[in-house]
Motif scaffolding. Structure first.
Motif, PDB file in Angstrom:
ATOM      1  N   PHE A 128     104.895  86.188  65.099  1.00 37.29           N
ATOM      2  CA  PHE A 128     104.356  86.003  66.482  1.00 37.29           C
ATOM      3  C   PHE A 128     105.171  86.953  67.471  1.00 37.29           C
ATOM      4  CE2 PHE A 128     103.688  82.137  64.631  1.00 37.29           C
ATOM      5  CZ  PHE A 128     102.224  81.972  64.736  1.00 37.29           C
ATOM      6  N   ILE A 129     106.395  87.403  67.138  1.00 35.72           N
ATOM      7  CA  ILE A 129     107.115  88.233  68.157  1.00 35.72           C
ATOM      8  C   ILE A 129     108.142  89.198  67.131  1.00 35.72           C
ATOM      9  CG2 ILE A 129     107.401  86.737  70.014  1.00 35.72           C
ATOM     10  CD1 ILE A 129     110.212  85.979  69.132  1.00 35.72           C
ATOM     11  N   SER A 130     108.236  90.506  67.874  1.00 32.53           N
ATOM     12  CA  SER A 130     108.857  91.397  67.171  1.00 32.53           C
ATOM     13  C   SER A 130     110.484  91.233  66.924  1.00 32.53           C
ATOM     14  CB  SER A 130     108.703  92.786  67.394  1.00 32.53           C
ATOM     15  OG  SER A 130     109.471  92.968  68.973  1.00 32.53           O
ATOM     16  N   ARG A 131     111.316  91.728  66.320  1.00 33.33           N
ATOM     17  CA  ARG A 131     112.641  91.715  66.230  1.00 33.33           C
ATOM     18  C   ARG A 131     113.400  91.764  67.587  1.00 33.33           C
ATOM     19  NH1 ARG A 131     115.246  90.327  61.751  1.00 33.33           N
ATOM     20  NH2 ARG A 131     114.078  90.213  59.836  1.00 33.33           N
ATOM     21  N   HIS A 132     112.825  93.073  68.208  1.00 32.29           N
ATOM     22  CA  HIS A 132     113.277  93.269  69.559  1.00 32.29           C
ATOM     23  C   HIS A 132     112.946  92.204  70.610  1.00 32.29           C
ATOM     24  CE1 HIS A 132     115.406  95.800  72.271  1.00 32.29           C
ATOM     25  NE2 HIS A 132     114.487  96.151  73.003  1.00 32.29           N
ATOM     26  N   ASP A 133     111.782  91.819  70.409  1.00 29.67           N
ATOM     27  CA  ASP A 133     111.332  90.591  71.397  1.00 29.67           C
ATOM     28  C   ASP A 133     112.564  89.225  71.368  1.00 29.67           C
ATOM     29  OD1 ASP A 133     108.972  91.947  72.577  1.00 29.67           O
ATOM     30  OD2 ASP A 133     107.954  91.336  70.927  1.00 29.67           O
ATOM     31  N   PHE A 134     112.407  88.903  70.215  1.00 21.98           N
ATOM     32  CA  PHE A 134     113.541  87.915  69.566  1.00 21.98           C
ATOM     33  C   PHE A 134     114.837  88.221  70.340  1.00 21.98           C
ATOM     34  CE2 PHE A 134     116.875  86.591  66.865  1.00 21.98           C
ATOM     35  CZ  PHE A 134     116.595  85.214  66.689  1.00 21.98           C
ATOM     36  N   HIS A 135     115.360  89.557  70.039  1.00 22.47           N
ATOM     37  CA  HIS A 135     116.653  89.994  70.669  1.00 22.47           C
ATOM     38  C   HIS A 135     116.630  89.615  72.266  1.00 22.47           C
ATOM     39  CE1 HIS A 135     120.344  91.703  71.408  1.00 22.47           C
ATOM     40  NE2 HIS A 135     120.154  92.619  72.150  1.00 22.47           N
ATOM     41  N   ILE A 136     115.535  89.997  72.852  1.00 19.88           N
ATOM     42  CA  ILE A 136     115.617  89.983  74.098  1.00 19.88           C
ATOM     43  C   ILE A 136     115.360  88.587  74.778  1.00 19.88           C
ATOM     44  CG2 ILE A 136     114.327  90.607  76.316  1.00 19.88           C
ATOM     45  CD1 ILE A 136     113.162  93.080  74.648  1.00 19.88           C
ATOM     46  N   ALA A 137     114.709  87.762  74.113  1.00 21.94           N
ATOM     47  CA  ALA A 137     114.448  86.219  74.466  1.00 21.94           C
ATOM     48  C   ALA A 137     115.636  85.612  74.085  1.00 21.94           C
ATOM     49  CB  ALA A 137     113.261  85.954  73.710  1.00 21.94           C
ATOM     50  N   SER A 138     116.375  85.993  73.075  1.00 16.56           N
ATOM     51  CA  SER A 138     117.700  85.309  72.943  1.00 16.56           C
ATOM     52  C   SER A 138     118.949  85.640  73.944  1.00 16.56           C
ATOM     53  CB  SER A 138     118.432  85.773  71.464  1.00 16.56           C
ATOM     54  OG  SER A 138     117.670  85.561  70.508  1.00 16.56           O
ATOM     55  N   LEU A 139     118.743  86.934  74.611  1.00 17.48           N
ATOM     56  CA  LEU A 139     119.477  87.153  75.838  1.00 17.48           C
ATOM     57  C   LEU A 139     119.133  86.212  76.851  1.00 17.48           C
ATOM     58  CD1 LEU A 139     119.833  91.172  75.429  1.00 17.48           C
ATOM     59  CD2 LEU A 139     121.640  89.372  74.902  1.00 17.48           C
ATOM     60  N   ILE A 140     117.992  86.183  77.084  1.00 18.91           N
ATOM     61  CA  ILE A 140     117.314  85.470  78.293  1.00 18.91           C
ATOM     62  C   ILE A 140     117.770  83.788  78.162  1.00 18.91           C
ATOM     63  CG2 ILE A 140     115.186  84.506  79.483  1.00 18.91           C
ATOM     64  CD1 ILE A 140     113.876  86.951  78.706  1.00 18.91           C
TER      65      ILE A 140
END
Length: 799
Positions: free
Chosen positions: A734-746
């Motif tokens: 549902f999300i890309s690896r980079h999306d996952f990385h950004i969301a984790s930072l948030i």
């Protein structure tokens, strides 16, 4: 201000327009009862109930918040006519059948309150004839009220009096429609299709005739007659699809049935176009049936071809040479088009000439002044300029003589001459119909100023027509400071106004310096500060483009310094000793959203779109947006008995991680970017008035800024819970690896980083985490791809 108050409204007719008018009434918090016929099966109010439920599915949404459909009260004429007695305004919006409307009026007349206004939302039937069915005691408070579709988004409302309508009734209704519903009011004469549809539909018919004459395709015409021409982006044929080809056919029929060669010398051009007849016969009514002049198949948009009766690949554009011509100043533009040799250029001149010709011939019969025509076409058909404004800007007498020559040469749709007032008298002497003294009234032969009601005093810088020399906000008042990024000024020596001047009102370091200076000035000698930039958008956020040179020269340290300065600016706004009001219209995204949430209060136009959208360029909010989410969650939890902070944090995290944007001020409130104490203003032109008065009121009430305090965060356990959900979304595709990385930072920032749940932190502590996350992403190649993609194409890159 008039004392007439609209505490409740009844809308009669739960069709497309009636239901959407009811939806807009609840958007602006006016209680409304929606009537229709009693259903033959099921609940008696089933027709109204189904219409209310259907509002939730419409796009664009007629409701600011879908759940507000429940605020509309369903009713039927058999059981609930007594409800009319509590209504101050009754809007009839049933089908365009004179006999049906007259029958309904007879039925409701005994139940309408003695003080209530009764208004018919008809698009062209005679208001005077409609009034004949009413008892004498009601005729003086009956009039026409014509909303444009969709009512939530379209500015124009035409008000039409009968000979019996009491002038105060129209003044009261204009006051309510202007301030209460946020609309632009034009008073029309009681003639077929009134002003906007009379000129607009005649223009569309004329365009269709010229299309046949010059052999152009519908997609090329829409490309030429859309934004490039200063009109609605949907152009001509897409607009017809959106309106509905059946609706358009009905308006055309009204012209055909109520006019003739004597009353309208252009009557011969009102025949229903062959292509429209053919599409109607096929049941292809436009957007509502998913096929009209256009049909979408998968991702492809096909256009209808009359010759074959089939849909063929579309997407053709107009010749670039004419796109360049349309960018020229008005005088040069029209001269080039008139002298053009190509079919597209001759077509463009023809439809402009036809619009000038038609408007001039009919001005005296449909409107009081030329201003009414130009505002009606702007607000009802999405034009940047009305026909008289463009004509005047291009050189009044020169264009008039070109039209006269074309009439003599038989090139026009009618041989009717231009009226005498075009060539001689006040208009010719002034060089046009709009002057600082007012706009031309062909009946009185004078330039008349705009009608002034007390409600108009709330519009400090209302829309104005070309040639009126109305004062512009850019030069109004007393300037306190001005540079390339911002202007600080005042109208009353009590409240400072900060107007951002950058492109799209982006927040640059210079803008931050200006806001800091504004707070300093306000604290020394003013009651408050209002951030208002005059037009849309409020702000699209940080000026990334201006940061890139510093980043290339110095590296990430330059970005960290810029973000730190933005964060300091936000805290300066929040803890200012005077109230800081953000007056928002249009988009408040990223740093614009952060500016808003760090202000003392927000005064917001209904059509405002607020959100933290940094994820779209591969970043996290870096100017305090995530800190705000964490603090608001803690503040909300503190008002309850719940001990778990995470549920209060989830919605804010999701909004930032998914770049959710409120699609109205009401939805932005649900997302947490606006508070219940913030003020939603229906009319965008009243924003500054309300914001200044709000700053004064808060100062008079003894405003004190919030005290700085620590607040609890969800900590590492809260982050772990969010992280688990993100893993599922990543592994599920549902999300890309980079999306996952950004969301984790948030998630790391809003939960407070590597600390225990319940740890007390400061805003500065969380802002440091924000800066660290932001700077770690700015050097990430995938984020850089997103930034460069957005700057070059304006569209998000998914990587």
């Amino acid at each position: 201000m008039s004392r007439f108050q609209v505490k409740k409204v009844a809308v009669l007719g739960a069709g497309v327009m009636g239901a959407q008018i009811a939806a807009h009434l609840v958007n602006v918090r006016v209680p409304v009862v929606l009537f229709d016929l009693p259903a033959k099966e099921g609940p008696k109010s089933g027709i109204a109930l189904r219409a209310i439920e259907g509002l939730k599915k419409l796009k664009p949404s007629p409701l600011g918040v879908a759940d507000d459909a429940a605020l509309i009260v369903p009713a039927n004429y058999e059981e609930h006519l007594t409800l009319l007695q509590d209504c101050d305004l009754v809007i009839e919006a049933i089908a365009e059948r004179m006999d049906w409307k007259l029958d309904l009026y007879r039925k409701i007349a005994p139940f309408v309150a003695p003080h209530a206004i009764l208004a018919s939302n008809t698009s062209g039937l005679s208001i005077t004839k409609l009034s004949e069915a009413l008892p004498e005691e009601m005729k003086h408070r009956f009039c026409g009220i014509h909303f444009f579709n969709p009512p939530r988004y379209m500015t124009l409302v035409e008000l039409i009096a009968t000979p019996s309508t009491e002038p105060q009734i129209l003044d009261d209704l204009e006051t309510f429609v202007t301030s209460g519903l946020g609309k632009g009011v034009v008073r029309a004469k009681d003639t077929p299709n009134f002003i906007a549809n009379r000129i607009g539909i005649a223009g569309m018919l004329a365009t269709m005739k010229e299309v046949e004459k010059f052999g152009l395709t519908y997609d090329v015409v829409d490309d030429l007659t859309g934004k490039k021409m200063g009109r609605a982006s949907s152009g001509t044929f897409r607009t017809a699809d959106v309106v509905g080809l059946d609706t358009m056919a009905h308006v055309i029929k009204t012209l055909q049935d109520t006019l003739d060669e004597k009353s309208d010398p252009f009557y011969s051009s009102f025949a229903t176009p062959a292509v429209l007849k053919e599409l109607l016969e096929k049941g292809n009514l436009g957007q509502k049936t998913k096929a009209g002049f256009y049909k979408k198949v998968g991702r492809d948009v096909l256009r209808y071809e009359l010759e074959s009766g089939e849909y063929v690949p579309g997407g053709q554009k107009g010749d670039e040479v004419y796109a360049r011509m349309l960018k020229k100043p008005a005088a040069e533009r029209l001269k080039l088009l008139r002298n053009a040799e190509g079919a597209q250029g001759r077509f463009l001149w023809a439809i402009l000439r036809n619009s000038f010709h038609y408007a001039a011939v009919h001005l005296a019969s449909i409107a009081d002044t030329a201003r009414d025509v130009d505002f009606a076409m702007r607000w009802g058909f999405g034009m940047k300029q009305g026909p008289f404004e463009l004509w005047q800007e291009a050189g009044w007498l020169q264009v008039a003589n070109w039209i006269k020559e074309d009439i003599a040469a038989g090139k026009t749709l009618s041989n009717a001459p231009l009226p005498d007032w075009v060539f001689s008298g006040p208009v010719a002497e002034a060089g046009g119909v709009h002057t600082p003294a007012g706009s031309f009234n062909p009946t009185s032969k004078q330039f008349e100023p705009r009608r002034q009601l007390p409600v108009h005093e709330r519009q400090l810088f209302p829309e104005s027509v070309l040639g009126s020399n109305a004062q512009r906000f850019e030069t109004a008042g007393k300037t306190l400071h001005e540079d390339a990024g911002i202007r600080l000024w005042t109208l009353d020596d009590e409240v400072i106004i900060a107007s951002i001047k950058t492109k799209m009102h982006a927040i640059s370091p210079e803008v931050c310096e200006g806001l800091m200076a504004a707070v300093d000035m306000a604290e020394k000698g003013y009651q408050g500060l209002v951030i208002w930039s005059g037009d849309e958008p409020f702000s699209v956020g940080a000026d990334l483009q201006s940061m890139l040179p510093a980043f290339m020269a110095v590296g990430v340290a330059a970005i960290e310094d810029a973000e730190g300065f933005m964060q300091q600016t936000m805290l300066r706004l929040r803890y200012a000793a005077v109230p800081v009001i953000s007056a928002i219209r249009g988009m408040a995204l990223g740093g614009g959203c952060e500016t808003a949430v760090y202000s003392s209060r927000r005064v917001v136009a209904m059509e405002s779109y607020i959100g933290l959208v940094e994820v779209g360029v591969g970043l996290v909010p870096g100017a305090g947006g995530l800190t705000y989410i964490a603090r608001r969650a803690a503040e909300t939890q503190a008002l309850t008995t719940h001990k778990d902070l995470l549920p209060f944090l989830t919605e804010g995290f999701t909004a930032a991680a998914m770049a959710k944007v409120g699609t109205s001020a009401l939805e932005s409130r649900k997302l947490g970017y606006l508070l219940e104490s913030d003020i939603v203003v229906p009319n965008k032109d009243e924003l500054l008035f309300v914001a200044i008065n709000e700053a004064r009121a808060m100062a008079t009430a003894g405003y004190r800024p919030p005290l700085k305090r620590l607040f609890p965060v969800a900590g590492r356990s809260g982050k772990a819970t969010i992280q688990g959900q993100l893993v599922n979304m990543r592994d599920g595709g549902f999300i890309s690896r980079h999306d996952f990385h950004i969301a984790s930072l948030i998630a790391d920032v809003v939960t407070g980083g590597d600390v225990d749940a319940g740890t007390l932190v400061s805003e500065e502590y969380l802002m440091a985490l924000e800066r660290k996350a932001f700077c770690s992403l700015i050097v990430n190649p995938k984020t850089q791809e997103r930034i460069l993609g957005m700057l070059s194409t304006g569209k998000p890159v998914r990587n």
